[in-house]
Scaffold this motif. Sequence first.
Motif, PDB file in Angstrom:
ATOM      1  N   PHE A 123       0.852  -1.177   0.000  1.00  0.00           N
ATOM      2  CA  PHE A 123       0.000   0.000   0.000  1.00  0.00           C
ATOM      3  C   PHE A 123       0.891   1.231   0.000  1.00  0.00           C
ATOM      4  CE2 PHE A 123      -2.141  -3.397   2.297  1.00  0.00           C
ATOM      5  CZ  PHE A 123      -3.276  -3.544   1.509  1.00  0.00           C
ATOM      6  N   HIS A 124       0.306   2.383  -0.383  1.00  0.00           N
ATOM      7  CA  HIS A 124       1.099   3.595  -0.439  1.00  0.00           C
ATOM      8  C   HIS A 124       0.433   4.668   0.395  1.00  0.00           C
ATOM      9  CE1 HIS A 124      -1.852   4.971  -3.391  1.00  0.00           C
ATOM     10  NE2 HIS A 124      -1.718   3.806  -3.965  1.00  0.00           N
ATOM     11  N   ASP A 125       0.648   5.928   0.038  1.00  0.00           N
ATOM     12  CA  ASP A 125       0.260   7.046   0.886  1.00  0.00           C
ATOM     13  C   ASP A 125      -1.154   7.535   0.623  1.00  0.00           C
ATOM     14  OD1 ASP A 125       1.048   7.742  -1.640  1.00  0.00           O
ATOM     15  OD2 ASP A 125       1.646   9.754  -1.101  1.00  0.00           O
ATOM     16  N   GLY A 126      -1.993   6.753  -0.047  1.00  0.00           N
ATOM     17  CA  GLY A 126      -3.336   7.215  -0.372  1.00  0.00           C
ATOM     18  C   GLY A 126      -4.156   7.555   0.849  1.00  0.00           C
ATOM     19  N   GLY A 127      -3.894   6.846   1.975  1.00  0.00           N
ATOM     20  CA  GLY A 127      -4.662   7.114   3.186  1.00  0.00           C
ATOM     21  C   GLY A 127      -4.442   8.524   3.694  1.00  0.00           C
ATOM     22  N   LEU A 128      -3.185   8.980   3.757  1.00  0.00           N
ATOM     23  CA  LEU A 128      -2.898  10.334   4.217  1.00  0.00           C
ATOM     24  C   LEU A 128      -3.419  11.372   3.231  1.00  0.00           C
ATOM     25  CD1 LEU A 128       0.709   9.920   5.656  1.00  0.00           C
ATOM     26  CD2 LEU A 128      -1.459   9.946   6.872  1.00  0.00           C
ATOM     27  N   GLN A 129      -3.352  11.085   1.953  1.00  0.00           N
ATOM     28  CA  GLN A 129      -3.891  12.018   0.976  1.00  0.00           C
ATOM     29  C   GLN A 129      -5.406  12.145   1.131  1.00  0.00           C
ATOM     30  OE1 GLN A 129      -2.647  11.208  -3.028  1.00  0.00           O
ATOM     31  NE2 GLN A 129      -0.469  11.360  -2.551  1.00  0.00           N
ATOM     32  N   ASP A 130      -6.080  11.035   1.440  1.00  0.00           N
ATOM     33  CA  ASP A 130      -7.527  11.096   1.666  1.00  0.00           C
ATOM     34  C   ASP A 130      -7.857  11.943   2.887  1.00  0.00           C
ATOM     35  OD1 ASP A 130      -8.026   9.556  -0.527  1.00  0.00           O
ATOM     36  OD2 ASP A 130      -8.173   7.667   0.577  1.00  0.00           O
ATOM     37  N   VAL A 131      -7.021  11.846   3.921  1.00  0.00           N
ATOM     38  CA  VAL A 131      -7.242  12.683   5.110  1.00  0.00           C
ATOM     39  C   VAL A 131      -7.137  14.157   4.742  1.00  0.00           C
ATOM     40  CG1 VAL A 131      -6.316  13.318   7.365  1.00  0.00           C
ATOM     41  CG2 VAL A 131      -6.475  10.917   6.728  1.00  0.00           C
ATOM     42  N   GLN A 139      -7.111  20.060  12.457  1.00  0.00           N
ATOM     43  CA  GLN A 139      -6.118  19.431  13.321  1.00  0.00           C
ATOM     44  C   GLN A 139      -5.763  18.035  12.822  1.00  0.00           C
ATOM     45  OE1 GLN A 139      -4.414  20.880  15.753  1.00  0.00           O
ATOM     46  NE2 GLN A 139      -3.203  19.001  15.856  1.00  0.00           N
ATOM     47  N   LYS A 140      -6.750  17.301  12.302  1.00  0.00           N
ATOM     48  CA  LYS A 140      -6.473  15.976  11.743  1.00  0.00           C
ATOM     49  C   LYS A 140      -5.584  16.096  10.505  1.00  0.00           C
ATOM     50  CE  LYS A 140     -10.395  13.294  13.419  1.00  0.00           C
ATOM     51  NZ  LYS A 140     -11.520  12.409  13.040  1.00  0.00           N
ATOM     52  N   ARG A 141      -5.782  17.130   9.721  1.00  0.00           N
ATOM     53  CA  ARG A 141      -4.939  17.303   8.528  1.00  0.00           C
ATOM     54  C   ARG A 141      -3.511  17.667   8.936  1.00  0.00           C
ATOM     55  NH1 ARG A 141      -9.614  20.201   6.960  1.00  0.00           N
ATOM     56  NH2 ARG A 141      -8.538  22.205   6.799  1.00  0.00           N
ATOM     57  N   VAL A 142      -3.385  18.449  10.010  1.00  0.00           N
ATOM     58  CA  VAL A 142      -2.042  18.747  10.527  1.00  0.00           C
ATOM     59  C   VAL A 142      -1.370  17.468  11.023  1.00  0.00           C
ATOM     60  CG1 VAL A 142      -0.805  19.912  12.389  1.00  0.00           C
ATOM     61  CG2 VAL A 142      -2.546  21.145  11.095  1.00  0.00           C
ATOM     62  N   THR A 143      -2.146  16.620  11.712  1.00  0.00           N
ATOM     63  CA  THR A 143      -1.599  15.353  12.198  1.00  0.00           C
ATOM     64  C   THR A 143      -1.151  14.469  11.045  1.00  0.00           C
ATOM     65  OG1 THR A 143      -3.152  15.500  14.048  1.00  0.00           O
ATOM     66  CG2 THR A 143      -2.072  13.387  13.698  1.00  0.00           C
ATOM     67  N   ALA A 144      -1.889  14.518   9.932  1.00  0.00           N
ATOM     68  CA  ALA A 144      -1.493  13.739   8.752  1.00  0.00           C
ATOM     69  C   ALA A 144      -0.153  14.223   8.210  1.00  0.00           C
ATOM     70  CB  ALA A 144      -2.579  13.846   7.678  1.00  0.00           C
ATOM     71  N   LEU A 145       0.088  15.529   8.266  1.00  0.00           N
ATOM     72  CA  LEU A 145       1.381  16.045   7.810  1.00  0.00           C
ATOM     73  C   LEU A 145       2.510  15.591   8.725  1.00  0.00           C
ATOM     74  CD1 LEU A 145       0.524  19.694   6.706  1.00  0.00           C
ATOM     75  CD2 LEU A 145       0.747  17.653   5.310  1.00  0.00           C
ATOM     76  N   PHE A 146       2.264  15.588  10.036  1.00  0.00           N
ATOM     77  CA  PHE A 146       3.297  15.115  10.956  1.00  0.00           C
ATOM     78  C   PHE A 146       3.624  13.647  10.710  1.00  0.00           C
ATOM     79  CE2 PHE A 146       2.154  18.746  13.861  1.00  0.00           C
ATOM     80  CZ  PHE A 146       3.409  19.326  13.829  1.00  0.00           C
TER      81      PHE A 146
END
Length: 329
Positions: A123-131, A139-146
């Motif tokens: 699997f790749h980074d699609g989950g974080l991109q979906d977030v 705040q969840k999008r900031v957490t995805a960047l971290f």
Amino acid sequence: MISKWLFSGAVVFELGSWAALLDRMSIEAATLLFVSAHGMSSILLTAGVWLLLPRRYKYPLPWSPLFIFSLSFFVPVLGAIGVAAAVFPALYMPRSQKEKAWDSMGVPDLPFRPQERNRELMFHDGGLQDVLRHAPNAQKRVTALFATRRMPNKDSIPILKLALRDPADDVRLLAYSMLDKQEGDINHRIQISLQQLDEASGTHKAAVHATLARWYWELAYLGLAQGSVLEHVLRQAREHVESALELGAGDGVHLLAGRIAMELGDLDLAEQHLMEAQVAGIDVEKLLPFRAEIEFSRGEYGAIAEQLRQLPEEMLQRPPFAALARYWL
């Protein structure tokens, strides 16, 4: 204690009601006496049972006691026995609580650090991109960047670039600072290598040129340079890799030179560098995917399958070659 007296009274009145039917009385008098005694017995039984019920079964009033009274009063004998048979075993012999097979849990927050990534990723980074695309909470999008901080740069940079279009200022500024840090680190290494280049000579100078070529190539490969900056970075990478080859750099520099030439669109030169890399001892399996890419850029689609067939079967079953094999083979 009160419940015991109520139950005792209910039994006495119930027996009295049946005794009234056995006595030699008129039908009217016997019926009135039976109904009165049976009604009093039902009231006492209802009161006794209601007092023993758990709190959640006592309410709402008056429906809970009225239900018990109806069962006892309108079903003579059997109703009272049924109430007693249903209530007393449940009160004094409760069923043992079974162990829960599963626990209900809320959805956990996105982890601050990503899970350990295997070398052979499925699997790749699609989950974080979906977030970043769909999460309503900034705040969840900031957490995805971290969470991208422990990812390889090639996987994290597309996510950070996507965050540059986020509507929230905090998300955009964080993504910009993280991208700027990665670019700054590479530029810092380039400056150090350029300083070393002035004092280097011989094989050391060839190694410094190769290092500079790799760092310039890294800027282009990761997508940190675009437009005219990308062209300048690629030209610098080509100059340094050619200087490294002239000074007798190692075999791995031939492969780097081929990739830089491919990116600049010089396919003939790229193919020549790949041949030199093979002669220098680079494993053919590492060169075949790049040769297939050259054939694709030339439009020689029939040759792509020929290149891929030379790869080991084990490699063709793993990503990213599995998808290529399904399409071209």
